[in-house]
Design an enzyme around this catalytic site. Structure first.
Site, PDB file in Angstrom:
ATOM      1  N   LEU A  17       0.830  -1.209   0.000  1.00 55.72           N
ATOM      2  CA  LEU A  17       0.000   0.000   0.000  1.00 55.72           C
ATOM      3  C   LEU A  17       0.864   1.260   0.000  1.00 55.72           C
ATOM      4  O   LEU A  17       0.554   2.240  -0.665  1.00 55.72           O
ATOM      5  CB  LEU A  17      -0.934   0.002   1.215  1.00 55.72           C
ATOM      6  CG  LEU A  17      -1.976   1.122   1.197  1.00 55.72           C
ATOM      7  CD1 LEU A  17      -2.935   0.954   0.033  1.00 55.72           C
ATOM      8  CD2 LEU A  17      -2.745   1.182   2.511  1.00 55.72           C
ATOM      9  N   ILE A 443      16.307  20.996  15.355  1.00 60.74           N
ATOM     10  CA  ILE A 443      15.886  19.932  16.274  1.00 60.74           C
ATOM     11  C   ILE A 443      16.765  18.689  16.139  1.00 60.74           C
ATOM     12  O   ILE A 443      16.774  17.827  17.008  1.00 60.74           O
ATOM     13  CB  ILE A 443      14.394  19.593  16.074  1.00 60.74           C
ATOM     14  CG1 ILE A 443      13.536  20.861  16.203  1.00 60.74           C
ATOM     15  CG2 ILE A 443      13.907  18.557  17.075  1.00 60.74           C
ATOM     16  CD1 ILE A 443      13.688  21.609  17.512  1.00 60.74           C
ATOM     17  N   SER A 445      17.526  16.311  13.071  1.00 62.95           N
ATOM     18  CA  SER A 445      17.684  15.624  11.788  1.00 62.95           C
ATOM     19  C   SER A 445      17.612  16.620  10.634  1.00 62.95           C
ATOM     20  O   SER A 445      16.946  17.657  10.727  1.00 62.95           O
ATOM     21  CB  SER A 445      16.617  14.550  11.624  1.00 62.95           C
ATOM     22  OG  SER A 445      15.335  15.124  11.656  1.00 62.95           O
ATOM     23  N   TRP A 573       7.825   3.594  21.743  1.00 64.58           N
ATOM     24  CA  TRP A 573       7.825   3.252  20.316  1.00 64.58           C
ATOM     25  C   TRP A 573       8.509   1.911  20.022  1.00 64.58           C
ATOM     26  O   TRP A 573       8.841   1.610  18.883  1.00 64.58           O
ATOM     27  CB  TRP A 573       8.443   4.392  19.495  1.00 64.58           C
ATOM     28  CG  TRP A 573       7.579   5.634  19.505  1.00 64.58           C
ATOM     29  CD1 TRP A 573       6.309   5.729  20.004  1.00 64.58           C
ATOM     30  CD2 TRP A 573       7.915   6.930  19.011  1.00 64.58           C
ATOM     31  NE1 TRP A 573       5.841   7.017  19.845  1.00 64.58           N
ATOM     32  CE2 TRP A 573       6.809   7.770  19.236  1.00 64.58           C
ATOM     33  CE3 TRP A 573       9.054   7.463  18.384  1.00 64.58           C
ATOM     34  CZ2 TRP A 573       6.796   9.122  18.865  1.00 64.58           C
ATOM     35  CZ3 TRP A 573       9.034   8.809  18.015  1.00 64.58           C
ATOM     36  CH2 TRP A 573       7.925   9.622  18.250  1.00 64.58           C
ATOM     37  N   CYS A 655       7.006  16.888  20.508  1.00 69.74           N
ATOM     38  CA  CYS A 655       6.113  17.344  19.439  1.00 69.74           C
ATOM     39  C   CYS A 655       4.664  17.175  19.896  1.00 69.74           C
ATOM     40  O   CYS A 655       4.409  16.639  20.951  1.00 69.74           O
ATOM     41  CB  CYS A 655       6.300  16.567  18.153  1.00 69.74           C
ATOM     42  SG  CYS A 655       7.811  15.635  18.027  1.00 69.74           S
ATOM     43  N   HIS A 706       6.166  20.443   8.944  1.00 68.41           N
ATOM     44  CA  HIS A 706       5.351  19.383   8.344  1.00 68.41           C
ATOM     45  C   HIS A 706       4.836  19.759   6.963  1.00 68.41           C
ATOM     46  O   HIS A 706       4.136  18.984   6.313  1.00 68.41           O
ATOM     47  CB  HIS A 706       4.196  19.025   9.277  1.00 68.41           C
ATOM     48  CG  HIS A 706       4.679  18.573  10.623  1.00 68.41           C
ATOM     49  ND1 HIS A 706       4.874  19.445  11.657  1.00 68.41           N
ATOM     50  CD2 HIS A 706       5.077  17.362  11.070  1.00 68.41           C
ATOM     51  CE1 HIS A 706       5.341  18.785  12.699  1.00 68.41           C
ATOM     52  NE2 HIS A 706       5.490  17.523  12.375  1.00 68.41           N
ATOM     53  N   CYS A 738      10.230  20.966  14.630  1.00 67.74           N
ATOM     54  CA  CYS A 738      10.502  19.528  14.713  1.00 67.74           C
ATOM     55  C   CYS A 738      11.710  19.212  13.830  1.00 67.74           C
ATOM     56  O   CYS A 738      12.254  20.102  13.177  1.00 67.74           O
ATOM     57  CB  CYS A 738       9.267  18.746  14.268  1.00 67.74           C
ATOM     58  SG  CYS A 738       9.211  17.059  14.912  1.00 67.74           S
TER      59      CYS A 738
HETATM   60  N1  39S Z   1       7.871   6.835  15.536  1.00 68.88           N
HETATM   61  C1  39S Z   1       9.110   6.453  15.239  1.00 68.88           C
HETATM   62  N2  39S Z   1       9.538   5.236  15.524  1.00 68.88           N
HETATM   63  N3  39S Z   1       9.956   7.294  14.585  1.00 68.88           N
HETATM   64  C2  39S Z   1       9.583   8.541  14.241  1.00 68.88           C
HETATM   65  O1  39S Z   1      10.378   9.286  13.647  1.00 68.88           O
HETATM   66  C3  39S Z   1       8.283   8.984  14.562  1.00 68.88           C
HETATM   67  N4  39S Z   1       7.862  10.227  14.224  1.00 68.88           N
HETATM   68  C4  39S Z   1       6.486  10.597  14.388  1.00 68.88           C
HETATM   69  C5  39S Z   1       5.770   9.788  15.422  1.00 68.88           C
HETATM   70  N5  39S Z   1       6.215   8.466  15.550  1.00 68.88           N
HETATM   71  C6  39S Z   1       7.447   8.085  15.225  1.00 68.88           C
HETATM   72  C7  39S Z   1       5.806  10.539  13.029  1.00 68.88           C
HETATM   73  N6  39S Z   1       5.904   9.225  12.463  1.00 68.88           N
HETATM   74  C8  39S Z   1       8.175   7.989   9.253  1.00 68.88           C
HETATM   75  C9  39S Z   1       7.537   7.101  10.067  1.00 68.88           C
HETATM   76  C10 39S Z   1       6.800   7.540  11.144  1.00 68.88           C
HETATM   77  C11 39S Z   1       6.690   8.883  11.403  1.00 68.88           C
HETATM   78  C12 39S Z   1       7.339   9.805  10.590  1.00 68.88           C
HETATM   79  C13 39S Z   1       8.076   9.352   9.504  1.00 68.88           C
HETATM   80  C14 39S Z   1       8.950   7.509   8.070  1.00 68.88           C
HETATM   81  O2  39S Z   1       9.405   8.311   7.294  1.00 68.88           O
HETATM   82  N7  39S Z   1       9.111   6.205   7.859  1.00 68.88           N
HETATM   83  C15 39S Z   1       9.777   5.701   6.723  1.00 68.88           C
HETATM   84  C16 39S Z   1       8.763   5.260   5.686  1.00 68.88           C
HETATM   85  O3  39S Z   1       7.664   4.814   6.029  1.00 68.88           O
HETATM   86  C17 39S Z   1      10.644   4.513   7.090  1.00 68.88           C
HETATM   87  C18 39S Z   1      11.851   4.959   7.870  1.00 68.88           C
HETATM   88  C19 39S Z   1      12.943   3.903   7.832  1.00 68.88           C
HETATM   89  O4  39S Z   1      13.011   3.074   8.693  1.00 68.88           O
HETATM   90  O5  39S Z   1       9.114   5.379   4.524  1.00 68.88           O
HETATM   91  N8  39S Z   1      13.771   3.933   6.813  1.00 68.88           N
HETATM   92  C20 39S Z   1      14.789   2.966   6.548  1.00 68.88           C
HETATM   93  C21 39S Z   1      16.176   3.569   6.492  1.00 68.88           C
HETATM   94  O6  39S Z   1      16.290   4.778   6.378  1.00 68.88           O
HETATM   95  C22 39S Z   1      14.601   2.436   5.157  1.00 68.88           C
HETATM   96  C23 39S Z   1      13.544   1.475   5.091  1.00 68.88           C
HETATM   97  C24 39S Z   1      13.140   1.203   3.654  1.00 68.88           C
HETATM   98  O7  39S Z   1      12.001   1.390   3.295  1.00 68.88           O
HETATM   99  O8  39S Z   1      17.125   2.786   6.523  1.00 68.88           O
HETATM  100  N9  39S Z   1      14.058   0.768   2.784  1.00 68.88           N
HETATM  101  C25 39S Z   1      13.745   0.428   1.441  1.00 68.88           C
HETATM  102  C26 39S Z   1      13.358  -1.014   1.405  1.00 68.88           C
HETATM  103  O9  39S Z   1      13.758  -1.746   2.311  1.00 68.88           O
HETATM  104  C27 39S Z   1      14.891   0.745   0.528  1.00 68.88           C
HETATM  105  C28 39S Z   1      15.311   2.192   0.633  1.00 68.88           C
HETATM  106  C29 39S Z   1      15.902   2.729  -0.659  1.00 68.88           C
HETATM  107  O10 39S Z   1      16.525   1.954  -1.417  1.00 68.88           O
HETATM  108  O11 39S Z   1      15.724   3.942  -0.911  1.00 68.88           O
HETATM  109  O12 39S Z   1      12.616  -1.380   0.500  1.00 68.88           O
HETATM  110 ZN    ZN Z   2       9.182  16.933  16.975  1.00 73.40          ZN
END
Ligand code: 39S
Ligand code: ZN
Length: 768
Positions: A17, A443, A445, A573, A655, A706, A738
C-alpha cells in the site's frame, strides 16, 4: 462460540500500500493501479483470515490513508475549503480524499490538510474531523457498502466495521466556538441509520461499532449520547446484530452503562484491563454476548493460552457457550503482518522468534483458543508447544542479566538530580558556550534524501562496504556542518544521516533488543515504523552516538549538539516485554542513555539533546492513572539526563504537545532547554508556559516543518515577538518546530536562512 477479528493490518505484508500510494502521489501510476492494489490487499486479508479460522471477518478496516478520514467522507464532513476541489469537476473522490489527508497545492489551489493526531496511546495517527455549529451531515462515500459487497463476491460474508457516532464526534474538533460537538448527534445519527439500512438490504448480519471512548472517562452528556444513539439504532433495526467494541482501556465504573445499551455483543480489551470482567459479568443482561479480547493486539508476544482458557471457561460457565466470542484485544493494525516472513536467523534468533506472534499468528491463536475451549482437551500440539515456549521464555538466560537488575535496584535519588539549580547552571553554561540572545538551533535531523537511504539499503545488501558507507556519510555530515556555520546557526547538529529511525537506531545497538526485517506497522498514511523489540534486560555494550558527534564537533569550533532519544520515547515506540512493569524497562533504558550522555560529555560535547516526543502520548487514558505514570516516566528522563556537570547543557524536544495539564511535570524534567511544537497554534501553546512561569529556557518552534511552505523572516519575527510577550527574552531560543528528516533540501535551506535572519533582527532592537 464465535471467533472474530476487529481489524487487520492494511499496508500489505510487503508494504504494497505504501508503494502504491507513493507512486500514485508522484504521478508514476494511475488511479486504476492504486485501486487495484487496494482490492488485492483486501482480498488477500479476507482469504487469510478465513483460512486461519476466523468466523466473523472484518471489512471496511481497509483504508487508503486512515479509517477516521474514511468516516468523514462517509458522513460528508468535508470542510468548506475542500469544496473548490469538488467544484473544479476535474478531480476524483480519491483526489479529494488525499487532499484532506495531505493538503492540495495545484491548479491555483492552496488548501491545508486536516490536522493529524495520535490515536489514543498508540503510535498511529488519525485525521481529526472538523466540526461547525449545527453542521449538517449526509451520506457521501459508500465505501463500507462497496467493500461488504466486494467480499461477498469472493464468497465471504464480512462484519463491516465502523467508528461509532459518539466516538467519531469525540475524536473531532470544534472549528468555531459556541457549541459542543457531541450536540451534533441528532444531525449525524440519520447518516448511520441510512448506512445500516443499506447494509441490511445487502444482507449484512453483524456490524461492529467501535466506541473506544466508552472505556474512557465520560461526562454525563457523553453517557446520555451513548444511550440515545444505541437505543435509536435498535429501534430502527431490531434484527441487526450490533457488536460494540471497546479497547485500550476497561469499562471500570461504566459497566452498567455499557450493559444497558441494547446491542447484541460487547467487546472487552481484557489484555489492557482484565479486572473489568467481574463487574461486567454481574450486570450483563440475559441476551447480550461477550467478546473476550484475550489476544494482545498491541504487542508481539505469544498468548498464554492456559490463562486465556481459564478466562474463557469462567465466562462460558456464566453465560453459556453461545454467548461467548473470542478475539484479539483490539484491531491488529498495531502489530506487523506475518512472523513467518522473518526468516533471517541472524536478525531474529529462532529462540526469541518462538516467543512471538504477529497478526497472522494471533488469528491462529484466537482460532486455537476456540477449539480448545470447545473440546476441553489440552493435549493438542499447538497448546503444548505454546506452554513449552512460555516456560522456556520465563527462565531463558538470554532475558535475564543480573547486573542490569542490580543496577536498577541501586538507583538512588541523587541519580535523578543535577548538581545545581538551573539559574547557576545557566551562568556556567554561558561561560562555556558564549551564546547570543535568541540563540538559533535545529531539532536534529536534516533531510534524509533517497540517496542517503539507498546507501543504507546497499550496505545491508552488501553492495556497499562499511568503509564506503562511512565515507559517504562523513562527506554528507561535513557538508552539513560547513553549511550551518555559513548561515550562522549558533548550535549545530550533525544531521543524523546514519539513523534509519530515532528509536530503531538505538534499539539496534542495545543489548536486550532484537528487530525484525519486515515488521512494519503503519504510523500514518504511507509512513511506517519498524518498532524494535525489547525481549530482555537492556544494557549498552558500547557508545552509540559518540562517533558521529565527535566527528562533527571536530569540524567546527561552534558547539555541536549530541542527539539522543529519551528512555520514555524509546520504550513507547518499541514492542516491550510483558513480563515486567513498563517502569522497570524504562529505568533500564534510562541507565543506558545516562551512560551515553556521560560518554558524550567526556568526548567534549557541550550540548546534549534528549528527545521525548512520546511522553505525552504515553499518558494513561484514564486520568486516575496519570500520577503513577508521570512519576516513573519523569524520573526515567531525569536518570538519563542529570549525570553531567553544570556546564553541560541538556536540551529536550517534544512534538504534538498539549502541555497545559502536565506543565508542572514538564518543568520537573529540569532540562536546561526545551524545544516544542508551537508554530501552527501561533504560539498559543506558550500561554501555559507563561502562566506557569516556566523557569528554564524554551525554544518555541517558529515554523512548521510538516509542510514544504517557506515562512518569511517577518512571519517568524512576529511569532517571536508573541513569544517574548509571555516568556522572558533571556530564556528564548529560536528553532523550527521539529526535525527536518521528512523535508526536502530546497525549502529547508531557504527556511533556515530566514529563521537565522529573524533571530539576528531581534538582537538589534533598532531594526525591529
Ligand atoms: N515513531 C518512530 N519510531 N519514529 C519517528 O520518527 C516517529 N515520528 C512521528 C511519530 N512516531 C514516530 C511521526 N511518524 C516515518 C515514520 C513515522 C513517522 C514519521 C516518519 C517515516 O518516514 N518512515 C519511513 C517510511 O515509512 C521509514 C523509515 C525507515 O526506517 O518510509 N527507513 C529505513 C532507512 O532509512 C529504510 C527502510 C526502507 O524502506 O534505513 N528501505 C527500502 C526497502 O527496504 C529501501 C530504501 C531505498 O533503497 O531507498 O525497501
Ligand atoms: Zn518533533
Amino acid at each position: 462460540m464465535l471467533t472474530h477479528n476487529l481489524g487487520y493490518p492494511r499496508i500489505g505484508s510487503q508494504r504494497q500500500l505504501k508503494k502504491a500510494c507513493e507512486d500514485y502521489w508522484a504521478g508514476k501510476s494511475t488511479l486504476q493501479q492504486l485501486l487495484h492494489t487496494g482490492s488485492k490487499i483486501r482480498e488477500e486479508n479476507w482469504l487469510l483470515q478465513k483460512q486461519e479460522g476466523i468466523d466473523l471477518i472484518p471489512s471496511n478496516d481497509f483504508s487508503f490513508y486512515d479509517q477516521i478520514l474514511d468516516m468523514s467522507l462517509m458522513v460528508n464532513a468535508i470542510p468548506e475549503r475542500f469544496h473548490e476541489i469538488v467544484l473544479s469537476g476535474k478531480k476524483s473522490e480519491t483526489d479529494l480524499y488525499f487532499a484532506m489527508a495531505r493538503s492540495f497545492q495545484k491548479d491555483g489551489m492552496d488548501i491545508t490538510a486536516l490536522e493529524m493526531t495520535k490515536w489514543f496511546d498508540t503510535n498511529y495517527h488519525y485525521l481529526v474531523p472538523e466540526f461547525r455549529k449545527n453542521q449538517p451531515f449526509k451520506l457521501f462515500s459508500t465505501k463500507i457498502i462497496d467493500e461488504f459487497n466486494e467480499a461477498k463476491q469472493l464468497g465471504i460474508q464480512t462484519k463491516p466495521v465502523l467508528i461509532g457516532p459518539v466516538s467519531y464526534l469525540l475524536l473531532g474538533k470544534e472549528k468555531e466556538s459556541g457549541f459542543d460537538r457531541i450536540d451534533l448527534i441528532p444531525n449525524l445519527l440519520p447518516v448511520y441509520l441510512e448506512i445500516l439500512k443499506r447494509l441490511e438490504k445487502a444482507h449484512v448480519e453483524w456490524v461492529q461499532f467501535d466506541e473506544p471512548f466508552l472505556a474512557l472517562d465520560l461526562g454525563e452528556k457523553e453517557r446520555e449520547a451513548f444511550t440515545y444513539v444505541y437505543t435509536q439504532i435498535r429501534k430502527e433495526f431490531p434484527k441487526l446484530k450490533i457488536l460494540l467494541a471497546t479497547y485500550f482501556e476497561g469499562l471500570d465504573g461504566q459497566g452498567s452503562l455499557a450493559a444497558s445499551l441494547p446491542v447484541c455483543a460487547l467487546h472487552l480489551d481484557l489484555v489492557r484491563n482484565a479486572d473489568q470482567l467481574p463487574e461486567l459479568l454481574s450486570v450483563i443482561p440475559e441476551k447480550m454476548s461477550l467478546s473476550l479480547g484475550v489476544v494482545d493486539g498491541r504487542n508481539i508476544w505469544i498468548n498464554d493460552l492456559e490463562a486465556s482458557l481459564k478466562t474463557i471457561h469462567e465466562v462460558v460457565d456464566r453465560l453459556g457457550e453461545a454467548r461467548v466470542m473470542i478475539a484479539p484485544s483490539c484491531s491488529l493494525l498495531h502489530v506487523p503482518c506475518d512472523l513467518a516472513l522473518e526468516t533471517d536467523e541472524h536478525i531474529l534468533l529462532p529462540e526469541i522468534k518462538s516467543w512471538m506472534a504477529f497478526a497472522k499468528q494471533k488469528l491462529r491463536e484466537v482460532a486455537l483458543l476456540k477449539n480448545l475451549a470447545k473440546n476441553g482437551t489440552k493435549d493438542s500440539g499447538g497448546f503444548l508447544k505454546n506452554q513449552a515456549s512460555l516456560a522456556a521464555r520465563k527462565t531463558a538466560p538470554l532475558i535475564h542479566d543480573p547486573q542490569v537488575k542490580a543496577r536498577v535496584a541501586a538507583i538512588t535519588p541523587a541519580m535523578s538530580s543535577r548538581k545545581s539549580a538551573f539559574a547557576l547552571r545557566k551562568q556556567n553554561q554561558q561561560k562555556v558556550l558564549n551564546l547570543p540572545v535568541f540563540p538559533t538551533t535545529t531539532i536534529g535531523s536534516f533531510p534524509q534524501t533517497k540517496e542517503v537511504r539507498s546507501w543504507r539499503a546497499k550496505l545491508k545488501k552488501g553492495e556497499l562496504s562499511p568503509e564506503e558507507y562511512d565515507r559517504l556519510l562523513r562527506e554528507e555530515t561535513t557538508e552539513l556542518i560547513k553549511w550551518q556555520e555559513e548561515i550562522g546557526l549558533d548550535v549545530l547538529v550533525h544531521g543524523e544521516y546514519e539513523r534509519n529511525d530515532m528509536v530503531e537506531y538505538f534499539g539496534e545497538q542495545l543489548n536486550g533488543y532484537t528487530f525484525s526485517k519486515n515488521g512494519w506497522v503503519q504510523s500514518y498514511g504511507s509512513r511506517c515504523v519498524k518498532p524494535p523489540i525489547v525481549f530482555g534486560d537492556v544494557s549498552r555494550p558500547k557508545a552509540m552516538t559518540v562517533y558521529w558527534a565527535e566527528f562533527a564537533q571536530s569540524l567546527t569550533p561552534v558547539p555541536v549538539k549530541g542527539m539522543l532519544t529519551g528512555p520514555v520515547t524509546i520504550l513507547q515506540w518499541s514492542f516491550v516485554r510483558d513480563d515486567q512493569p513498563r517502569s522497570e524497562t524504562a529505568y533500564q533504558i534510562a541507565l543506558a542513555i545516562r551512560d551515553e550522555v556521560q560518554d558524550l560529555e567526556k568526548a567534549g560535547i557541550r550540548v546534549i539533546q534528549i528527545d521525548e516526543p512520546a511522553i505525552r502520548e504515553g499518558l494513561p487514558l484514564r486520568k486516575a492513572d496519570w500520577p503513577g505514570y508521570l512519576d516513573w516516566s519523569i524520573t526515567a528522563f531525569r536518570i538519563s539526563s542529570t549525570g553531567v556537570e553544570d556546564e553541560t547543557q541538556i536540551h529536550t524536544h517534544m512534538c504534538y504537545s498539549e502541555f497545559n495539564d502536565i506543565i508542572r511535570d514538564i518543568a520537573d524534567m529540569d532540562a536546561d532547554v526545551i524545544t516544542i511544537e508551537c508554530s501552527r497554534s501561533q504560539m498559543e501553546l506558550l500561554d501555559a508556559f507563561g502562566e506557569f512561569n516556566y523557569p528554564n529556557d524554551i525554544g518555541p518552534g517558529v515554523y512548521d516543518i510538516h509542510s514544504p511552505r517557506v515562512p518569511s523572516q517577518e512571519e517568524m519575527i512576529f511569532l517571536l515577538k508573541k513569544a517574548r510577550a509571555v516568556i522572558p527574552e533571556q530564556n528564548l531560543w529560536v528553532n523550527p518546530d521539529c526535525g527536518l528528516k521528512t523535508r526536502h533540501w530546497p525549502e529547508t535551506r531557504e527556511a533556515l536562512i530566514q529563521m537565522v535572519g529573524a533571530a539576528k533582527a531581534l538582537r538589534e532592537p533598532v531594526l525591529v
